[in-house]
Design a protein around this motif. Structure first.
Motif, short mmCIF file in Angstrom:
data_model
loop_
_atom_site.label_atom_id
_atom_site.label_comp_id
_atom_site.label_asym_id
_atom_site.label_seq_id
_atom_site.Cartn_x
_atom_site.Cartn_y
_atom_site.Cartn_z
N SER A 1 0.83 -1.20 0.00
CA SER A 1 0.00 0.00 0.00
C SER A 1 0.87 1.26 0.00
CB SER A 1 -0.92 0.00 1.22
OG SER A 1 -1.67 1.19 1.30
N ARG A 2 1.89 1.27 0.84
CA ARG A 2 2.78 2.44 0.89
C ARG A 2 3.55 2.59 -0.41
NH1 ARG A 2 3.44 5.19 5.47
NH2 ARG A 2 2.58 4.35 7.40
N TRP A 3 3.99 1.46 -0.99
CA TRP A 3 4.71 1.53 -2.25
C TRP A 3 3.82 2.08 -3.36
CZ3 TRP A 3 3.83 -0.54 -7.06
CH2 TRP A 3 4.87 -0.39 -7.98
N ALA A 4 2.55 1.65 -3.40
CA ALA A 4 1.62 2.13 -4.42
C ALA A 4 1.46 3.64 -4.34
CB ALA A 4 0.27 1.44 -4.27
N ASN A 5 1.33 4.18 -3.13
CA ASN A 5 1.20 5.62 -2.97
C ASN A 5 2.47 6.35 -3.37
OD1 ASN A 5 -1.23 7.15 -1.77
ND2 ASN A 5 -1.30 5.17 -0.74
N ALA A 6 3.62 5.78 -2.98
CA ALA A 6 4.89 6.40 -3.34
C ALA A 6 5.09 6.39 -4.85
CB ALA A 6 6.04 5.67 -2.65
N TYR A 7 4.72 5.29 -5.48
CA TYR A 7 4.85 5.15 -6.94
C TYR A 7 3.99 6.19 -7.67
CZ TYR A 7 3.72 3.05 -11.51
OH TYR A 7 3.50 2.83 -12.85
N VAL A 8 2.72 6.29 -7.29
CA VAL A 8 1.82 7.24 -7.93
C VAL A 8 2.28 8.67 -7.68
CG1 VAL A 8 -0.53 8.15 -7.96
CG2 VAL A 8 -0.16 5.68 -7.86
N SER A 9 2.71 8.95 -6.46
CA SER A 9 3.17 10.31 -6.12
C SER A 9 4.41 10.70 -6.92
CB SER A 9 3.46 10.41 -4.63
OG SER A 9 2.28 10.22 -3.87
N ALA A 10 5.32 9.73 -7.11
CA ALA A 10 6.54 10.01 -7.87
C ALA A 10 6.23 10.31 -9.33
CB ALA A 10 7.49 8.82 -7.77
N VAL A 11 5.20 9.69 -9.87
CA VAL A 11 4.85 9.89 -11.28
C VAL A 11 4.02 11.16 -11.47
CG1 VAL A 11 3.62 8.92 -13.27
CG2 VAL A 11 4.94 7.41 -11.76
N LEU A 12 3.07 11.41 -10.57
CA LEU A 12 2.08 12.47 -10.80
C LEU A 12 2.29 13.75 -9.99
CD1 LEU A 12 -1.20 10.35 -11.08
CD2 LEU A 12 0.27 11.20 -12.92
N HIS A 13 3.07 13.71 -8.93
CA HIS A 13 3.39 14.90 -8.14
C HIS A 13 2.15 15.67 -7.70
CE1 HIS A 13 7.49 14.15 -9.47
NE2 HIS A 13 7.11 14.22 -10.72
N THR A 14 1.21 14.97 -7.07
CA THR A 14 -0.02 15.64 -6.62
C THR A 14 0.18 16.42 -5.32
OG1 THR A 14 -0.74 13.72 -5.33
CG2 THR A 14 -1.44 13.83 -7.65
N GLY A 15 1.22 16.09 -4.56
CA GLY A 15 1.41 16.71 -3.26
C GLY A 15 0.60 16.05 -2.16
N LEU A 16 -0.15 15.00 -2.48
CA LEU A 16 -0.97 14.29 -1.50
C LEU A 16 -0.21 13.08 -0.96
CD1 LEU A 16 -4.35 14.32 -3.45
CD2 LEU A 16 -3.74 15.80 -1.52
N ARG A 17 -0.38 12.81 0.33
CA ARG A 17 0.29 11.65 0.93
C ARG A 17 -0.47 10.35 0.63
NH1 ARG A 17 3.68 12.98 5.24
NH2 ARG A 17 4.16 10.76 5.25
N ASP A 18 -1.80 10.46 0.48
CA ASP A 18 -2.63 9.26 0.25
C ASP A 18 -3.49 9.46 -1.00
OD1 ASP A 18 -3.85 6.84 0.49
OD2 ASP A 18 -4.68 7.17 2.49
#
Length: 276
Positions: free
Chosen positions: A174-191
């Motif tokens: 779950s944490r990896w999925a959020n980190a992966y999406v955040s790294a690609v999309l840069h939304t600024g959201l933690r979850d």
């Protein structure tokens, strides 16, 4: 064979966080519709409806979006509507869809209908008990106090927690999925993958949900990304995420594949739009 979990014990600061927060009376009267997609949730839905109807939120309504569940969830929803509705007040409505067409399509249809029926705020919420009802007043209060376009019930900000029943592998995934999406999309959201989110009605309208491409859980990512990219502000509040109470998860291999590929598609579309 389904199993029923015992409710998690809460103490101290966590118990305070889980307690429904009182709102000013005028805030509690603001039209808020909880959109709850269902597929084979006949055992869970009555408990969720009872909890939601018990909140001190006069303006709250529940819209159940059922995808023709073979276990009779749609019929259960209609029974609940008869139980809680009165001649002068509609508290539960049901949108029956003819086929299982994906979580994203169900949310899009329900959220659009909620706004069309006058909701000022729309809350995405699962029917399986993983999103505790006690946080709904806090999320509405946060939305009103901050003026944010959307509020996320977050597992990964300070004070947020995952279900105690989750093992190490599931937590890391779950944490990896959020980190992966955040790294690609840069939304600024933690979850950014969270499925517990409240939206202002004008943001829902601006997102043109009928044009959203995601069918499954990645709908959550796409909607938040498009909102942030359009200029709307998102605020995260901590929640204690629960394990499903009864029944089986709908997370399939196809859904996981869509979730992995979608961030890159969204980023590519954004790059093309900038070049254009």
């Amino acid at each position: 064979m389904s199993a029923t979990r015992m409710p998690a014990q809460t103490t101290g600061a966590d118990a305070t966080l889980r307690r429904p927060q009182p709102l000013p009376p005028e805030w509690g009267r603001i039209p808020l519709t909880v959109v709850m997609p269902t597929y084979n949730e006949a055992d869970n839905l009555p408990k969720m409806a009872e909890a939601l109807m018990g909140l001190d939120l006069e303006g709250l309504r529940l819209l159940v979006v059922d995808d023709n569940s073979p276990d009779g969830t749609g019929e259960v929803a209609e029974t609940l509507a008869k139980q809680y509705n009165s001649a002068d007040r509609t508290r539960i409505t049901v949108l029956h869809r003819t086929a299982k067409d994906g979580l994203g399509r169900a949310y899009a249809a329900g959220m659009d209908q909620a706004v069309a029926e006058g909701a000022q705020y729309v809350l995405q919420m699962d029917a399986d008990g993983s999103h505790p009802v006690e946080y709904v007043p806090q999320m509405l209060g946060t939305a009103l106090a901050t003026g944010a376009g959307f509020v996320v019930g977050s597992r990964y900000v300070a004070g947020g927690r995952l279900a105690e029943e989750w093992g190490l592998h599931r937590r890391l995934l779950s944490r990896w999925a959020n980190a992966y999406v955040s790294a690609v999309l840069h939304t600024g959201l933690r979850d950014v993958t969270a499925g517990f989110a409240m939206w202002r009605a004008d943001v829902v309208t601006a997102m043109r949900l009928a044009e959203v491409r995601s069918n499954g859980y990645s709908f959550q990512v796409e909607l938040k990304y498009q909102a942030v990219r359009t200029g709307y502000t998102g605020v995260e509040v901590p929640i204690h995420f629960e394990e499903r109470q009864i029944g089986a998860s709908k997370m399939t291999a196809a859904v996981q594949f869509e979730s992995a590929v979608l961030p890159w598609k969204l980023r590519l579309d954004s790059s093309r739009a900038r070049r254009g």
